[in-house]
Each structure stands twice: as C-alpha cells, then as structure tokens.
Design a protein around this motif. Structure first.
Motif, PDB file in Angstrom:
ATOM      1  N   GLY A  83     -47.204  -7.461  -6.384  1.00 36.60           N
ATOM      2  CA  GLY A  83     -46.480  -7.804  -5.170  1.00 36.60           C
ATOM      3  C   GLY A  83     -45.510  -8.948  -5.330  1.00 36.60           C
ATOM      4  N   ARG A  84     -45.318  -9.426  -6.534  1.00 36.25           N
ATOM      5  CA  ARG A  84     -44.386 -10.533  -6.753  1.00 36.25           C
ATOM      6  C   ARG A  84     -42.950 -10.029  -6.874  1.00 36.25           C
ATOM      7  N   LEU A  85     -42.763  -8.785  -7.244  1.00 30.81           N
ATOM      8  CA  LEU A  85     -41.460  -8.132  -7.285  1.00 30.81           C
ATOM      9  C   LEU A  85     -41.501  -6.982  -6.294  1.00 30.81           C
ATOM     10  N   GLN A  86     -40.679  -7.055  -5.251  1.00 28.00           N
ATOM     11  CA  GLN A  86     -40.679  -6.040  -4.202  1.00 28.00           C
ATOM     12  C   GLN A  86     -39.734  -4.902  -4.588  1.00 28.00           C
ATOM     13  N   VAL A  87     -40.288  -3.711  -4.803  1.00 31.04           N
ATOM     14  CA  VAL A  87     -39.465  -2.595  -5.261  1.00 31.04           C
ATOM     15  C   VAL A  87     -39.364  -1.457  -4.243  1.00 31.04           C
ATOM     16  N   THR A  88     -40.437  -1.137  -3.556  1.00 27.59           N
ATOM     17  CA  THR A  88     -40.373  -0.002  -2.629  1.00 27.59           C
ATOM     18  C   THR A  88     -39.426  -0.225  -1.451  1.00 27.59           C
ATOM     19  N   PRO A  89     -39.170  -1.478  -0.996  1.00 28.18           N
ATOM     20  CA  PRO A  89     -38.168  -1.643   0.059  1.00 28.18           C
ATOM     21  C   PRO A  89     -36.756  -1.246  -0.366  1.00 28.18           C
ATOM     22  N   LEU A  90     -36.534  -1.064  -1.666  1.00 27.35           N
ATOM     23  CA  LEU A  90     -35.212  -0.674  -2.155  1.00 27.35           C
ATOM     24  C   LEU A  90     -34.959   0.823  -1.985  1.00 27.35           C
ATOM     25  N   ILE A  91     -36.005   1.598  -1.714  1.00 22.67           N
ATOM     26  CA  ILE A  91     -35.851   3.051  -1.574  1.00 22.67           C
ATOM     27  C   ILE A  91     -35.240   3.364  -0.211  1.00 22.67           C
ATOM     28  N   SER A  92     -34.070   3.955  -0.235  1.00 20.43           N
ATOM     29  CA  SER A  92     -33.384   4.285   1.016  1.00 20.43           C
ATOM     30  C   SER A  92     -33.463   5.767   1.356  1.00 20.43           C
ATOM     31  N   HIS A  93     -33.560   6.623   0.349  1.00 19.30           N
ATOM     32  CA  HIS A  93     -33.565   8.070   0.576  1.00 19.30           C
ATOM     33  C   HIS A  93     -34.558   8.725  -0.385  1.00 19.30           C
ATOM     34  N   THR A  94     -35.356   9.662   0.147  1.00 13.25           N
ATOM     35  CA  THR A  94     -36.233  10.491  -0.672  1.00 13.25           C
ATOM     36  C   THR A  94     -35.921  11.951  -0.373  1.00 13.25           C
ATOM     37  N   MET A  95     -35.615  12.705  -1.431  1.00 13.54           N
ATOM     38  CA  MET A  95     -35.192  14.094  -1.283  1.00 13.54           C
ATOM     39  C   MET A  95     -35.951  14.958  -2.276  1.00 13.54           C
ATOM     40  N   PRO A  96     -36.203  16.224  -1.952  1.00  9.95           N
ATOM     41  CA  PRO A  96     -36.871  17.109  -2.910  1.00  9.95           C
ATOM     42  C   PRO A  96     -36.057  17.258  -4.191  1.00  9.95           C
ATOM     43  N   LEU A  97     -36.750  17.447  -5.311  1.00  9.50           N
ATOM     44  CA  LEU A  97     -36.064  17.680  -6.574  1.00  9.50           C
ATOM     45  C   LEU A  97     -35.066  18.830  -6.473  1.00  9.50           C
ATOM     46  N   GLU A  98     -35.415  19.839  -5.704  1.00  5.61           N
ATOM     47  CA  GLU A  98     -34.528  20.999  -5.563  1.00  5.61           C
ATOM     48  C   GLU A  98     -33.211  20.642  -4.877  1.00  5.61           C
TER      49      GLU A  98
END
Length: 347
Positions: free
Chosen positions: A306-321
């Motif tokens: 938790g010292r490096l915050q990474v998941t807040p950087l995710i803006s979009h999640t899309m299927p591989l397809e």
C-alpha cells in the motif's frame, strides 16, 4: 486455442487466434486475468513510429541502422503488463501450484506458458488485488527513473507528465524524500497526483512552468526534473526548470526529430546534465546490486504493502476481445484515459 492482440498494420489492431501447446515437465500454463496497455511504448508500435519498425537495431554496436527493420507487421502479442492464474503445471513442477497468481510480461494474450523457475519468483501475495500484478514492469521503469535521478531527502523534484508512469514516478520520488511538483496539462491528472501525495501541481497548458517552479524554489529551480511525457517541448521546459548544474532525467520515449529543443539556451548556460533512463539497464553505480527483476519485485512489494498506489490509476477496463477499440481509444482520446486494462476473463 488462445486469443491475442495483433497489430496488423499501422493503427489497426485485431484479436486473433493463437495456437496452444502441451506443457514440458518444467513449465506452467497461466490463464491471463488482466493485461495493461502502455500508452507510450505500445502506441509507438500501434502507430508505426517505433524505430524498430523503420530501422534495424544492431545489438553488437548498439546502433539503429538503415536498410532493414528489426520487426515488421503483423506485430503479435505486444505488451508488458500482465497477470494471470496458473491453470496447469508440468510433471516436475513442485514450487508453483494451480491457482497461484503470477505477474510478468507476456503480451496481450489469453494464456502463456512459462518456465517454473521464472514463474516461482513472480507469485503475487495471496489476498492481494490481482490487478497490482500488471504494474510490475511499468513500476520498474518508474523506479529506475528515480534511481537514475539520484534524489536526496529535502530536494524538490518536478515531474513532467502525469500519465501512468509519471504518477508512479511522482509517488516514488516522494517516498524517496522529495518535495514533488507535478506538471501536466490535464486537470484530472493533476487532481489525481495531489490525491496520491504530490505537494504541488502546475497546469502545463497555462505556460510559464519554469517561472512557476522557480517561484516555488526561491528562484533556484528544481533540484532534478523527471521527464516522462515523451514530448520534446516538455523536455525543453524541464531543462528550463532545473537548477544550475543540476540534472534532467528523461524517460519519455521520444519519437521523430527533436522539434522544440533549443539547446543553446538554458541547457548550455546552466550546465544542465541530461540523463537518459531506460529499462535495459540501471545506473552504473548500482549495477552490482540492482537489476530488472529487483526493480519489478520492489514495485510489486511496495504496491502490495500500500505504499505505492497503483489501482487508482486504472481508468478503463475492457474485455480482451475489444482490443481494437481499446487501442483506438488510447490513440484518439489520450487525455480522457489513464491506465486501460484488458480483462481476459470477460466474454
């Protein structure tokens, strides 16, 4: 049969079939959970501007040479931000189990086969958000920038570019004891940087960045500037913003001619050192202790803690397809996205 993203020609991505094969005794099969898209390096291959597509990299002389290319279209399975779950192990495998979550680099594909001695070093802690795993390589790149910059406690560091690598660099610089000034023209990115711990942010689109940084540092300038935009104009402003006889650490993947650099101005008169930071190596003084795996492992461990915050950087999640649509989004509307993730589980 697996699936993977293929760049079939400039600015055209498709999702195609990929053959699967049986395991060797010392291998494991990993079903991809998530695959992150790098909005810098990957887009150079997608757009056709990557020098490997236009010249040949001579490994012995470490020179790009004309006359041929290192690779050509189609470019299959590009990508370096992956995490997946072990679904099958070879007969000699004892250190990796079915269900283990593995982070690493294997491109935008639905599965990969890895040697056990590689996979066993990349098992994600149980209970950790698996999406953390996609940040191993980009986290290593960011950490390498901070090591190259040689930051000291109490110094002021200006980070030019608050995309994914810039956000990581800003956090790591602060962990290293720096006062961090983030510079970007996108308000949402500046706001996120503040939420994640930056001390000050500056709107690059308003101009006067170097002047503002000097105001914030008693006219001295930043002790070090970290350039992670890949933009020559930003690199020039970083050179203008750094203190006399200080350094600019450049990690952005610049493309084409250096339009916007005026090296007869502050660069020359302020004795500015410009250092290239690239993941193929570490600073010479650290080479006996640090390598790419240690950089990756450190980034993952910091994120899990938790010292490096990474998941807040995710803006979009899309299927591989929807790989084609994901690259079109990044190419066409870069200011509206941050980290785009391909979900290999989604149908």
């Amino acid at each position: 049969m697996g699936r993977m993203v293929s760049f079939t020609s400039p600015r055209l991505a498709s999702v195609i079939d990929e053959d699967s094969r049986p395991l060797e005794s010392d291998e494991v099969r990993i079903a991809t959970l998530y695959s992150g898209i790098s909005a810098g390096t990957e887009l150079t291959a997608y757009r056709g501007t990557n020098p490997y597509l236009n010249k040949r990299w001579d490994e012995d002389r470490r020179l790009f040479v004309d006359g041929s290319t290192s690779f050509e279209y189609p470019v299959n399975g590009w990508g370096y931000e992956e995490v997946g779950e072990v679904t099958e192990v070879g007969s000699a495998v004892t250190t990796v189990a079915i269900g283990d979550v593995i982070w690493g680099t294997w491109g935008h594909r639905s599965e990969t086969i890895q040697k056990v001695d590689r996979a066993e070093k990349r098992i994600l802690d149980k209970g950790a958000d698996p999406r953390i795993g996609i940040f191993s390589h980009i986290g290593a790149i960011a950490l390498n920038v901070v090591l190259d910059a040689d930051i000291h406690i109490g110094e002021t560091v200006a980070v030019f570019g608050l995309g994914v690598p810039g956000q990581l660099v800003a956090q790591l610089a602060r962990l290293n004891g720096a006062r961090v000034i983030g510079v970007d023209g996108v308000a949402a990115r500046r706001d996120l940087a503040l939420e994640l711990g930056a001390d000050e942010v500056i709107d690059a689109s308003a101009g006067g960045v170097a002047e503002r940084i000097r105001e914030l540092t008693d006219n001295r300038g930043a002790d070090v500037c970290l350039e992670v935009t890949g933009n020559y104009a930003a690199m020039h402003e970083a050179i203008r913003s750094v203190a006399y006889s200080s350094r600019v650490c450049v990690a952005g993947f610049m493309q084409g001619d250096g339009v916007g650099l005026r090296l007869g101005e502050e660069f020359h008169h302020n004795r500015v050192a410009v250092i290239g930071s690239q993941i193929s190596g570490v600073a010479p003084a650290l080479r006996h202790r640090w390598d790419e795996y240690r950089l990756q492992r450190t980034a993952i461990d910091l994120a899990v803690a938790g010292r490096l915050q990474v998941t807040p950087l995710i803006s979009h999640t899309m299927p591989l397809e929807q790989g084609r649509e994901a690259f079109e989004l990044l190419d066409g509307a870069p200011r509206d996205v941050l980290q785009v993730v391909l979900d290999a589980k989604a149908v």
